[in-house]
Design an enzyme around this catalytic site. Structure first.
Site, short mmCIF file in Angstrom:
data_model
loop_
_atom_site.label_atom_id
_atom_site.label_comp_id
_atom_site.label_asym_id
_atom_site.label_seq_id
_atom_site.Cartn_x
_atom_site.Cartn_y
_atom_site.Cartn_z
N SER A 167 0.86 -1.18 0.00
CA SER A 167 0.00 0.00 0.00
C SER A 167 0.89 1.22 0.00
O SER A 167 1.92 1.24 -0.66
CB SER A 167 -0.92 -0.05 1.22
OG SER A 167 -1.78 1.06 1.24
N HIS A 173 -1.82 -0.52 -3.95
CA HIS A 173 -2.97 0.38 -3.94
C HIS A 173 -2.64 1.58 -4.80
O HIS A 173 -1.71 2.34 -4.48
CB HIS A 173 -3.30 0.83 -2.51
CG HIS A 173 -3.83 -0.28 -1.66
ND1 HIS A 173 -3.97 -0.18 -0.30
CD2 HIS A 173 -4.25 -1.52 -1.98
CE1 HIS A 173 -4.47 -1.30 0.18
NE2 HIS A 173 -4.64 -2.14 -0.83
N ASP A 203 -5.50 -5.23 4.14
CA ASP A 203 -5.67 -5.87 2.84
C ASP A 203 -4.56 -6.89 2.61
O ASP A 203 -3.38 -6.62 2.85
CB ASP A 203 -5.64 -4.80 1.74
CG ASP A 203 -6.10 -5.33 0.40
OD1 ASP A 203 -6.62 -6.47 0.37
OD2 ASP A 203 -5.98 -4.62 -0.60
#
Length: 1001
Positions: free
Chosen positions: A42, A69, A161
């Site tokens: 991320s 991301h 995630d």
């Protein structure tokens, strides 16, 4: 037992487990298997990605798929940035592209990525922005497509995630690696993954490539080298079972041997062991590895509403029918063995709650959830889950049954209160009974067939008539069709049958002892002997022990011994087993005081002479309250003993004593009565106040719910902002790389401008100073703090008052201006004012450059002086002189030339020599001689020309020519001198003298 996903057919077993252990694992070391490595990160993940690939060889034979991301509206620059750190091919993933070894594929912005048969599938995101879990999405598809060949790696990032996807990879025997949180810029995602207890390697981004390559090089190849139906496992495998049982208390010998072996092989690969005996030795020396193997065997993988079709069937058909069949006041009991971390249990509870809402009331529901993994049970009790559950739980259910707390979801109290979690082993502990639903999904597939045959009758025994048994889609009831009838064959839902014959049920302890050595004869009669002993103890207690009760701290009765009816009686109204409510008249006050003092003093309290009203009158008794300090369930309880004193019965009430009683006793009893009345009044007032407080509390609770709703909305907004922040941080990391490039380019440009020694000033559209070079203060009095000020506010050192007006004119007309200007110190500058054009061809101000031309001016002045000096010399010479350039064009001529040939400077300057004066100098021999002067650096001497000139008639000249200004041939000149010898030549001819003529025309 955790709730693992159903497993495919058992794979052939490895040679390493043969009975003649030790044997070597069949390990392929020559060439790593082709594997696909999923990589998730991320905000801040770019740095970790570059570190990973910088330490990875380009010819590993592996493929890498990056799922960071990304900001959905920003074009991806990640492939370009990563290509600088690896020699592998780095491309953006395209729909349908076949994954190739030694390549890196990057997910496109605003897309979800899946994989099918080794081909990437680019999908449009279904979840709204802020709720997407692209890493979980890809890891799950990677696990389903690649099975044990899948590898997942989680790098720096915020949130959770990738955690659920990692579980799916581990469930399919894949490899899971995580960046060490200490080395991660953001440790949220790594810590969430490590919290599952399923990670194989935790290391820095620089160290993970080496761990990955070591694992791939040592991965065993499972081969069917022997019959899998071997009746007994190997001796080394038995030792593993012994170590597991000693450390965890759980015996795995009833599990499928092939499943256990595959899990053991996974751990052996992680540590690069080639033989099972060596791994057994490692287990003995490292107890923590036993815990890891225990977790590896249990897997612990589950998620909400797994197999949605099953829960739809339960919600719409099975459970509503079951609830309608149950009588009024019935308590529905549900058991979920192998609950893992609770996702399936809460899914079942949610469906039950929805069915109760449809009935607008209904029976109470108790859900029991058990597992042998105490850590998993403890996590289930917390009832909090990562944001990734949004992929499995619908938005209405999330809003209805969950509360968002930052990055996690918590089950609401109404669902949590329905469920009780406890550690329990279905194979060794007593089962729950009188069940309406027994949900045992994907547990039997890990247990061998013999144990399954013995567990199914136990499940039949635990279920109430008409109860439901729910198994996994890969499980069946086998040969126990006489015990269960199918309700739905697809989803393996069965109903308990009523059988006429008595079914033999083996209790869990018997299951473990099955097929062991026969018990001694004395042991066979042990249970009846225990029954007689217990009956004898009960008879003695009932006959000789005083009446007593065991109560908890609230006064609720836990256990009753003997006849307590003389002292306790049920109160009217709803059934209440509280000892204070059941105490007879005269006992309640003494009992409450004794229990209070016993709890406070932690010692036995005795009250003698307590008068209790019984059915036959009044009884004087001794009351004893003793705290129970025994560990276990009775800790914190109290033993209350009632003992009647001998000859203490009386039919007269204490407030009407016999005549023999004295007056002091009457007064004391009267005082006690008044005190009792005051206490009753006080209690009534306290009850009223309690009602008021309850009403106020309800109002506060209503306000709290409104505030909680507002907080949930704010939390949702916070999550969206956090997701946006992660995406922006990723973009920022990419832009940071671009900024570094621009910084290098800016440094190069700055050094170029400073090296050129040209003063430059940049102005915006309002003629305000944007920036300037280090040489500019010599021209305009500028300092660093003057950026942003108008140029007209500054005085210059130039004798040039049109600088501002010229800049404004260039800005309006876009026509550059250039001029020579002298400064106050005498230096000269070439001033150029140009429009400032951006890369998009937009005008964004003007640029002023000041090039120092003082040296050039001085050279021009000296040249001009030399020219004037030469011209003055030439002017004094009486012979005609002409200066020609390399093309024989006249550069200049002396006054004598103009006068002699009657021409002007305007008629001659810049023209070819043979073209002037009606081409009177078009003399072929002369032109040939002159053309040889420059290239051959020769000269012409006394070249005689007899020519008739239109303006001056017949003349005879001696011509002399030579090269002047030696150097570049293109810049050299030819000096042509003409001597008029017409008279001397005529005299010589008249005298008959001889002469040599070069040319006569």
């Amino acid at each position: 037992m955790n709730d693992p996903q159903q497993e495919s057919d058992p794979a052939p077993e490895s040679d390493s487990f043969a009975a003649d252990a030790p044997r070597k694992l069949d390990v392929t070391r020559a060439k790593p298997a082709f594997r696909i490595v999923g990589m998730g990160g991320s905000a801040g993940g770019l740095e970790a990605f570059t570190q990973f690939f910088s330490h990875l060889p380009p010819d590993t034979g592996l493929a890498f798929v990056l799922v960071p991301h990304l900001e959905p509206t920003h074009p991806g620059m990640l492939p370009e940035l990563l290509a600088r750190h690896t020699k592998m091919k780095v491309v953006e993933a395209e729909d349908g592209i076949q994954i190739q070894p030694n390549c890196v594929y990057v997910i496109p912005p605003n897309a979800d990525l899946a994989i099918l048969h080794g081909r990437l599938q680019v999908l449009e995101p279904a979840a709204p922005r802020g709720l997407r879990m692209p890493i979980d999405f890809f890891f799950r598809h990677l696990a389903a497509d690649q099975k044990e060949q899948a590898v997942c790696t989680i790098f720096s990032g915020m949130g959770s995630d990738g955690t659920l996807g990692l579980k799916a990879v581990k469930e399919n025997f894949g490899l899971a690696m995580v960046q060490d949180p200490a080395s991660a810029k953001y440790d949220g995602m790594p810590r969430s993954a490590i919290g599952t207890g399923l990670v194989d390697y935790v290391a820095s981004a620089e160290e993970l490539p080496a761990r990955l390559l070591q694992y791939v090089a040592h991965t065993p190849r499972l081969v069917a080298a022997r019959d899998l139906a071997e009746p007994e496992p190997s001796a080394a495998l038995d030792k593993v079972f012994v170590l597991l049982r000693a450390h965890t208390g759980n015996d795995f010998s009833c599990y499928k041997i092939n499943t256990i072996k595959r899990r053991i092989e996974r751990r052996m690969c992680v540590h690069q062991f080639d033989s099972l005996p060596r791994y057994v030795r490692y287990l003995q020396e490292n107890p923590q590895e036993v815990d890891l193997l225990f977790k590896e065997i249990l897997i612990g993988v589950t998620n909400f509403f797994r197999d949605p079709g099953l829960f739809d069937f339960l919600r719409k058909e099975a459970i509503p029918r079951l609830l309608q069949e149950r009588p009024q006041g019935h308590v529905v009991r549900v058991w979920n063995p192998g609950c893992s971390t609770g996702e399936e249990t809460f899914s079942l509870a949610i469906v039950l709650k929805e069915c109760l809402d449809d009935l607008q009331g209904g029976p109470a529901i108790h859900v029991f959830a058990t597992d042998i993994d105490e850590n998993a049970v403890e996590r289930a009790r917390q009832a909090t889950f990562s944001a990734g559950i949004a992929a499995d739980v619908s938005a209405p259910r999330l809003e209805r049954f969950f509360v968002c707390e930052g990055e996690r979801y918590r089950i609401k109290k109404e669902i949590r209160d329905m469920v009780v979690f406890a550690p329990q082993n279905i194979l060794s502990d007593p089962p729950f009974t009188r069940l309406d639903i027994l949900c045992c999904r994907n547990l039997l597939i890990y247990i061998n067939a013999q144990t399954q045959e013995r567990l199914l009758p136990l499940m039949h025994y635990a279920l109430s008539p008409g109860g439901l048994l729910i198994l996994g889609t890969a499980e069946s009831i086998g040969s126990q069709g006489n015990l269960f009838s199918p309700v739905d064959q697809k989803w393996k839902v069965f109903r308990r049958k009523e059988v006429s014959e008595r079914t033999v049920v083996e209790m869990p302890a018997q299951i473990w002892r099955h097929e062991r050595a026969a018990a001694p004869a004395a042991e066979a009669v042990g249970e009846p002997m225990m029954d007689r002993t217990y009956a004898a103890q009960r008879a003695l207690l009932d006959s000789y022990a005083p009446p007593a009760v065991v109560i908890n701290a609230n006064g609720d009765i836990i256990y009753v011994n003997g006849r307590t009816g003389e002292y306790l009686e049920p109160s009217s109204g709803k059934v209440n087993i509280n000892v204070f409510a059941m105490a007879r008249e005269g006992l309640r006050e003494a009992l409450g005081s004794a229990v209070h003092n016993a709890a406070k003093q932690k010692t036995t309290v005795t009250r003698e002479g307590v008068k209790v009203k019984t059915n036959d009158g009044w009884t004087v008794m001794q009351l004893t309250v003793r705290p129970l300090g025994e560990p276990g369930e009775l800790h914190g309880s109290f033993l209350v003993v009632f003992e009647e004193l001998a000859a203490a019965r009386s039919t007269a009430a204490p407030d009407n004593p016999p005549a023999a009683s004295g007056a002091p006793a009457t007064a004391l009893e009267e005082e006690l009565r008044c005190t009792r009345e005051r206490m009753d009044t006080t209690i009534d007032e306290m009850k009223a106040a309690q009602e008021e407080l309850r009403s106020a509390n309800e109002e506060l609770q209503s306000n709290n719910e409104e505030l909680q709703s507002t907080n949930e909305e704010m939390t949702s907004s916070k999550e969206e902002l956090q997701s946006l922040n992660e995406e922006l941080q990723t973009v920022n990391a990419e832009l940071q790389s671009k900024i570094e490039e621009l910084s290098h380019a800016n440094s190069d440009m700055k050094n170029l401008l400073n090296g050129s020694d040209i003063a430059t000033i940049f102005l915006d559209n309002n003629l305000r100073i944007k920036r300037f070079t280090a040489q500019a203060p010599r021209i305009v009095n500028l300092m660093a703090g003057d950026v942003g000020r108008p140029i007209r506010h500054f005085a210059t050192n130039l004798k040039y008052d049109r600088l501002v007006s010229d800049a404004q004119e260039v800005l309006e007309t876009l026509v550059p201006k250039e001029t020579q200007v002298q400064a106050g110190d005498g230096r000269w500058y070439q001033v150029r004012v140009l429009p400032y054009r951006t890369l998009d061809n937009l005008i964004d101000g003007v640029v002023m450059t000041f090039a120092d031309t003082t040296a050039l001016k001085l050279a021009e002045a000296r040249l001009q002086e030399a020219r004037e000096f030469a011209e003055s010399i030439i002017a004094t010479i009486r012979e005609p002189l002409v200066v020609l350039d390399g093309e024989l064009r006249i550069v200049s001529a002396s006054r004598s030339f103009y006068d002699t040939f009657d021409v002007t400077a305007g008629e001659t300057a810049g023209r070819l020599l043979n073209e002037i004066g009606w081409r009177q100098w078009d003399i072929p021999g002369l032109r040939q001689r002159l053309e040889e002067v420059l290239p051959q650096d020769s000269q012409v001497e006394d070249f005689r020309v007899d020519h008739h000139f239109p303006t001056i008639g017949q003349k005879t000249f001696l011509l002399n020519a030579r090269r002047i200004a030696p150097g570049d041939q293109r810049q050299s000149l030819i000096l042509l001198a003409m001597e008029d010898i017409t008279e001397s030549a005529a005299a010589q001819d008249a005298s008959g003298g001889s002469h040599e003529s070069e040319e006569s025309v």
